[in-house]
Every structure is written in C-alpha cells, then in structure tokens.
Write a protein that holds these residues in place. Sequence first.
Motif, PDB file in Angstrom:
ATOM      1  N   SER A 220     -11.689 -30.932  33.161  1.00  0.00           N
ATOM      2  CA  SER A 220     -11.563 -29.952  32.073  1.00  0.00           C
ATOM      3  C   SER A 220     -10.983 -28.621  32.538  1.00  0.00           C
ATOM      4  N   THR A 221     -10.897 -28.416  33.876  1.00  0.00           N
ATOM      5  CA  THR A 221     -10.386 -27.141  34.397  1.00  0.00           C
ATOM      6  C   THR A 221      -8.944 -27.253  34.880  1.00  0.00           C
ATOM      7  N   ARG A 222      -8.247 -28.328  34.506  1.00  0.00           N
ATOM      8  CA  ARG A 222      -6.883 -28.528  34.990  1.00  0.00           C
ATOM      9  C   ARG A 222      -5.938 -27.387  34.615  1.00  0.00           C
ATOM     10  N   ASP A 223      -6.185 -26.757  33.486  1.00  0.00           N
ATOM     11  CA  ASP A 223      -5.292 -25.690  33.027  1.00  0.00           C
ATOM     12  C   ASP A 223      -5.702 -24.309  33.524  1.00  0.00           C
ATOM     13  N   ASP A 224      -6.803 -24.242  34.265  1.00  0.00           N
ATOM     14  CA  ASP A 224      -7.238 -22.942  34.798  1.00  0.00           C
ATOM     15  C   ASP A 224      -6.250 -22.448  35.843  1.00  0.00           C
ATOM     16  N   LYS A 225      -6.028 -21.155  35.855  1.00  0.00           N
ATOM     17  CA  LYS A 225      -5.099 -20.593  36.840  1.00  0.00           C
ATOM     18  C   LYS A 225      -5.619 -20.760  38.266  1.00  0.00           C
ATOM     19  N   LYS A 226      -6.929 -20.624  38.425  1.00  0.00           N
ATOM     20  CA  LYS A 226      -7.535 -20.791  39.746  1.00  0.00           C
ATOM     21  C   LYS A 226      -8.716 -21.740  39.637  1.00  0.00           C
ATOM     22  N   ARG A 227      -8.520 -22.969  40.055  1.00  0.00           N
ATOM     23  CA  ARG A 227      -9.575 -23.982  39.908  1.00  0.00           C
ATOM     24  C   ARG A 227     -10.602 -23.858  41.031  1.00  0.00           C
ATOM     25  N   GLN A 228     -11.818 -24.171  40.696  1.00  0.00           N
ATOM     26  CA  GLN A 228     -12.892 -24.178  41.675  1.00  0.00           C
ATOM     27  C   GLN A 228     -13.084 -25.601  42.200  1.00  0.00           C
ATOM     28  N   TRP A 229     -12.661 -25.833  43.418  1.00  0.00           N
ATOM     29  CA  TRP A 229     -12.813 -27.141  44.040  1.00  0.00           C
ATOM     30  C   TRP A 229     -14.074 -27.155  44.899  1.00  0.00           C
ATOM     31  N   ARG A 230     -14.884 -28.179  44.724  1.00  0.00           N
ATOM     32  CA  ARG A 230     -16.128 -28.299  45.502  1.00  0.00           C
ATOM     33  C   ARG A 230     -15.970 -29.375  46.569  1.00  0.00           C
ATOM     34  N   THR A 231     -16.390 -29.057  47.783  1.00  0.00           N
ATOM     35  CA  THR A 231     -16.329 -30.028  48.880  1.00  0.00           C
ATOM     36  C   THR A 231     -17.424 -31.081  48.696  1.00  0.00           C
ATOM     37  N   ILE A 232     -17.014 -32.362  48.761  1.00  0.00           N
ATOM     38  CA  ILE A 232     -17.977 -33.453  48.624  1.00  0.00           C
ATOM     39  C   ILE A 232     -17.978 -34.378  49.841  1.00  0.00           C
ATOM     40  N   GLY A 233     -16.989 -34.198  50.733  1.00  0.00           N
ATOM     41  CA  GLY A 233     -16.923 -35.098  51.885  1.00  0.00           C
ATOM     42  C   GLY A 233     -16.139 -34.507  53.041  1.00  0.00           C
ATOM     43  N   HIS A 234     -16.268 -35.182  54.192  1.00  0.00           N
ATOM     44  CA  HIS A 234     -15.619 -34.735  55.419  1.00  0.00           C
ATOM     45  C   HIS A 234     -14.957 -35.942  56.091  1.00  0.00           C
ATOM     46  N   PHE A 235     -13.745 -35.754  56.588  1.00  0.00           N
ATOM     47  CA  PHE A 235     -13.017 -36.803  57.297  1.00  0.00           C
ATOM     48  C   PHE A 235     -13.066 -36.505  58.798  1.00  0.00           C
ATOM     49  N   ILE A 236     -13.600 -37.443  59.552  1.00  0.00           N
ATOM     50  CA  ILE A 236     -13.834 -37.217  60.977  1.00  0.00           C
ATOM     51  C   ILE A 236     -13.269 -38.378  61.808  1.00  0.00           C
ATOM     52  N   ALA A 237     -12.578 -38.044  62.887  1.00  0.00           N
ATOM     53  CA  ALA A 237     -12.145 -39.046  63.869  1.00  0.00           C
ATOM     54  C   ALA A 237     -13.186 -39.099  64.982  1.00  0.00           C
ATOM     55  N   LEU A 238     -13.709 -40.275  65.254  1.00  0.00           N
ATOM     56  CA  LEU A 238     -14.766 -40.403  66.255  1.00  0.00           C
ATOM     57  C   LEU A 238     -14.292 -39.936  67.628  1.00  0.00           C
ATOM     58  N   SER A 239     -13.027 -40.159  67.939  1.00  0.00           N
ATOM     59  CA  SER A 239     -12.499 -39.797  69.257  1.00  0.00           C
ATOM     60  C   SER A 239     -12.523 -38.301  69.515  1.00  0.00           C
ATOM     61  N   THR A 240     -12.559 -37.498  68.461  1.00  0.00           N
ATOM     62  CA  THR A 240     -12.581 -36.038  68.633  1.00  0.00           C
ATOM     63  C   THR A 240     -13.863 -35.417  68.080  1.00  0.00           C
TER      64      THR A 240
END
Length: 345
Positions: free
Chosen positions: A98-118
């Motif tokens: 519903s906020t697609r037309d907002d000039k500045k959207r509020q994005w919430r972090t829901i996940g993290h991408f991690i490489a095991l090697s690092t």
Amino acid sequence: MTRPKKQFRWYNWDRIYSYNATMNFLVGQRGVGKTYGWKKKAIGAAIRKGEEFMYVRRYKEELKVSKDTFFADLIANNEFPDWDFRTYGSLAQMAPASTRDDKKRQWRTIGHFIALSTAQSIKSVAYPLVTNIGFDEFIIEKGTTHYIANEVHAFLNLYSTVDRNQDKTKVFFMANSVSIMNPYFLYWDIKPDQFKEFTVLADGYMLVHFVEAAEFTEQVYETKFGKFIKDTEFGDFAAGNEFADNHDNLLDVKGASARYTYTIETKQGTFSVWIDWLAGKYYVQEKRPKQEILFTLIPEQMSEDKTLVSYSDKVMQSLRTAFRHGNTLFDTPKSRNAFTAIFNR
C-alpha cells in the motif's frame, strides 16, 4: 495464451515444525519444495511476529546468486500480495504494498544473507530477532566446490553468534540426496540406511527427515525431462532421493577367522581393521574392540597411545594394495566411502 503450470505434490513443512527440534536436517528430492517452503515459513513469521531469519550458503559466490533471486519465485506465485520485498545488500527487507506510491518508503529488515566461509567476521554482531536459520545445499554436489575446513565447527560458531545461548533459534539444514559422506552426517553419525523417515536425536534437540515423496517422484517421472532421466544415476538422486554413494559394493560381514589387527583414525571417522590371512581379505569396521592398537592419520591427534602414520607408511600401503585389488571389505557404506576418499587422494 499462457500454458497452466503443472501441479505437484510439494513438501509439507508443517510436520517437521511439529517436532519443535532445534537442529533440523531435511534431505530430499531436487525440486520437492524444501527451500521454497522454508522461505514461506520464515517470511510468514516475519509478517506475523516481527521475527527475522538468516539464509546461509557456504561461499560468497553462491550466496550472491541466491540472494539476488531470493524472492523471485514467491513474487511470481503471488504468495504475499500485501507486501513488497527486496534484497538490500546482505539484508532481506519488506514494505507494505500500500506504500508503493510513497515518496520515501519504510523498508523493514526481515532477514540476513550470510556466507559461512566469512561468518567469522560477524562474531560481534547481534541478531536478537533471528529465530530461524536456513542452511541451503549443506551437502555439496560433485564439482569444484569443497567443504570448509572444520565446517561443522564453523557453523556451530555461527549458530552461537546468532543464538547467544538464548535457545531461541532453530536451524534447518536443506539439501538434495547427494552424498552420505558429508561433514554433518559424519559429525553426528547420521546414517540414511539405518534411520527412519523422521528420526529424533539428542533428546529431541535434533531431527533428521529423509523425505519419502513417492507421489512427487512419480509426477516428475511423468514429465518429458523425468522420462529422460529415469533409470539414470542423476535421476536416482534428483527425483528418486537416492544417495549415489550409498550402495552395497564391497560390503560384507567379517567371518570368525578374521583377526583384529589395528584401529585407524581418519578425518572421516575411526575404524578397526581385521585380516583373514587365509583368505587374504581385509575387513574395515565401524565397531571397535575394547583393547586397541591405535594409529592416526591426523597429526594433531597423535599422542602416547596413538601412533601417527602417513599415507606412505607400510600399514597404509598394505591396506591400499588390498583395497585396489578388491580384497578390502567394509561393514557400512560410510566406512567404505571413507577409505575410498583416502585412497583416491
């Protein structure tokens, strides 16, 4: 006109969640819906409860490919129509549609991408909201990629960083049925041929599920590609859920005339060696006698009671010669595969 998609019997995640185990291993056919289903569960928890997830791959290169398309199949199937998703660096984020037309959207972090090697580099980072870790393709398929040194310890270090001894985080190890000789099966002595479909270990802390998706397999074999790969080695593990290295070649039970000779420690496990001198047969067993003569191939394990041997020592030369002439027999695929790996180095 768009051709309608074939409908398959996808993997149902509800049952594995019902066991409420912390460490969960899910191994099954390629394409049965392991990763897709995990993503739906993890994102659903983020929407309903405000929780976060962590998606793990072994190396940065494979993680980059995976994270760039992480949401693509979910969006294509219109799974969460009220939300928009994006990958932002190493973060998975969402915002209300519903906020697609907002000039500045509020994005919430829901996940993290991690490489095991690092992952060592994030030891000081806090993840208080992460309750679900998905380690995708934890078993490596044949190719140029290799496991990380002391990989299981590396993963447990990552888990400790995320959970901080709070018992809040579940792990889902997901992979195709490729090889029983992987660090995780070896470390926790997981044996596909001896386990039930669902096997509970460590007083409920760990759950192992070898997927029996016969209906899905039949559906795959009804497709043009399925018919093409049926009765091939690729078809066995991709659609039939068969481990390529879990077969009966060179397996036999030692007879009464076989005599214990020594025990050898390898990175794949510790095995007793018995010789039937009359028949000229060597028998390598996982079961060990109470009194042992101990050798080790691992330098850091050498001690007063354990003699270090190299691959060129007479002990190993004799065993290797018997192996190459088909005169070394094993009690399990694990012991056979361990020495195949040693002698093919």
